[in-house]
Scaffold this active site. Structure first.
Site, short mmCIF file in Angstrom:
data_model
loop_
_atom_site.label_atom_id
_atom_site.label_comp_id
_atom_site.label_asym_id
_atom_site.label_seq_id
_atom_site.Cartn_x
_atom_site.Cartn_y
_atom_site.Cartn_z
N GLY A 211 0.73 -1.19 0.29
CA GLY A 211 -0.41 0.09 -0.08
C GLY A 211 1.41 1.53 -0.42
O GLY A 211 1.68 1.17 -0.02
N SER B 215 2.67 4.91 1.25
CA SER B 215 3.17 5.60 2.33
C SER B 215 2.15 6.08 2.89
O SER B 215 2.03 6.94 2.65
CB SER B 215 4.25 6.25 1.73
OG SER B 215 4.62 6.54 2.51
N SER C 245 -0.42 4.45 4.08
CA SER C 245 -1.40 3.63 4.44
C SER C 245 -1.77 3.03 5.67
O SER C 245 -3.25 2.53 5.64
CB SER C 245 -1.42 2.74 3.08
OG SER C 245 -0.28 1.78 2.85
N GLY C 246 -0.50 2.38 6.06
CA GLY C 246 -0.70 2.19 7.09
C GLY C 246 0.06 0.43 7.97
O GLY C 246 -0.27 -0.49 8.96
N LYS C 247 0.92 0.20 6.92
CA LYS C 247 1.58 -0.79 6.11
C LYS C 247 2.49 -1.32 7.93
O LYS C 247 1.40 -2.22 8.59
CB LYS C 247 2.02 -0.98 5.89
CG LYS C 247 1.76 -0.43 3.74
CD LYS C 247 2.35 -1.03 3.20
CE LYS C 247 3.59 -0.10 3.13
NZ LYS C 247 2.74 1.62 3.36
N SER C 248 2.65 -0.42 8.42
CA SER C 248 4.42 -0.67 9.67
C SER C 248 3.20 -1.50 10.71
O SER C 248 2.85 -1.98 11.66
CB SER C 248 4.78 0.13 9.94
OG SER C 248 5.71 0.76 8.66
N SER D 193 6.00 -1.91 -2.31
CA SER D 193 6.22 -2.42 -3.33
C SER D 193 5.44 -2.26 -4.19
O SER D 193 3.69 -2.91 -5.01
CB SER D 193 5.52 -3.97 -2.84
OG SER D 193 4.71 -3.89 -1.76
#
Ligand SMILES: Nc1ncnc2c1ncn2[C@@H]1O[C@H](COP(=O)(O)OS(=O)(=O)O)[C@@H](OP(=O)(O)O)[C@H]1O
Ligand SMILES: Nc1ncnc2c1ncn2[C@@H]1O[C@H](COP(=O)(O)OP(=O)(O)O)[C@@H](O)[C@H]1O
Length: 222
Positions: A34, A36, A38-41, A125
């Protein structure tokens, strides 16, 4: 020059299935993708904590952290390794450098998964092809693509590192979503609406998927 066709794959004495039997769950790769911000980490770390509380073996590979060592940029490598090395092996954000970033992370994630660990990766990615190439290195069901679907307007409002602001000001070139592409997954295993729901709810949605797939056992209710 060394001939890389003379390299042989070795089977390990302790197999994947023996490790999985010992741990009581399967290894897999949960691939968050997703924009930068977006909440991935945040979701990956919340999920990691939830799994850890259930005595499940998990680990997080995170974009910014991996870009400090394994996939460091030329600027970081220059001091210890010199200019030529830094230029050859350092990774930036061009399409080809992002491809190599994802290829290396995919290989590391696969090794973790093979060792029976639920491996959470949090990288933009942005290219479908790069993600699909990682998927192809894994066995059926091992690669779980999770699209963290947060509208760019929300990501830009969050902007915790001030990078969108810099990109809008032209101080960063080739920033994903601004002047560089993001190719959303076509058929991800899961889509998380991280502009609408909190990280705990979203981590639970992933756990539900893992339970349905038989990767982890159903939570005990007693
Ligand atoms: N040009 C450009 N485009 C996108 N992102 C940038 C860029 N320059 C620096 N950053 C910071 O690097 C983090 C993304 O690194 P990734 O390794 O996940 O990127 S990629 O998968 O190779 O595209 C990303 O972190 P996240 O916010 O965690 O996604 C940014 O902080
Ligand atoms: N589901 C969510 N709802 C609200 N805010 C969130 C959510 N997930 C993350 N955030 C916030 O958004 C910002 C970016 O999150 P982060 O996890 O760093 O994104 P990424 O890793 O995709 O760049 C952080 O300030 C974080 O606290």
């Amino acid at each position: 020059m060394a001939n890389d066709t003379n390299v042989t794959w070795h089977e390990h004495q302790v197999s994947r299935s023996r490790r999985e039997a010992l741990y009581g769950h399967k290894g897999c790769v949960i691939w968050f993708t997703g924009l930068s911000g977006s909440g991935k980490s945040t979701i990956a770390n919340t999920l990691d904590h939830r799994l850890h509380e259930r005595r499940i073996h998990s680990a997080v590979l995170d974009g910014d952290n991996v870009r400090h060592a394994l996939n460091a940029g030329p600027g970081m490598l220059k001091e210890n390794h010199g200019e030529a090395f830094a230029q050859r092996f350092g990774l930036g954000f061009s399409a080809i450098d992002r491809e190599e970033n994802i290829r290396r992370i995919g290989a590391v994630a696969q090794l973790f998964s093979e060792a029976g660990i639920i491996t959470l990766t949090a990288f933009i990615s942005p290219y479908r092809r790069d993600r699909d190439m990682v998927r192809q290195t894994m066995k059926e069901g091992e690669f779980i693509e999770v699209f963290v679907d947060t509208p760019i307007e929300i990501c830009e409002t969050r902007d915790p590192k001030g990078l969108y602001k810099k990109a809008r000001a032209g101080e960063i070139k080739g920033f994903t979503g601004i002047d560089d592409p993001y190719e959303a997954p076509v058929s991800p295993e899961l889509t998380l609406y991280a502009g609408e729901k909190n990280p705990e709810t979203l981590a639970d949605e992933v756990i539900e998927y893992l339970q349905v797939q038989g990767i982890v056992a159903q939570a005990r209710t007693d």
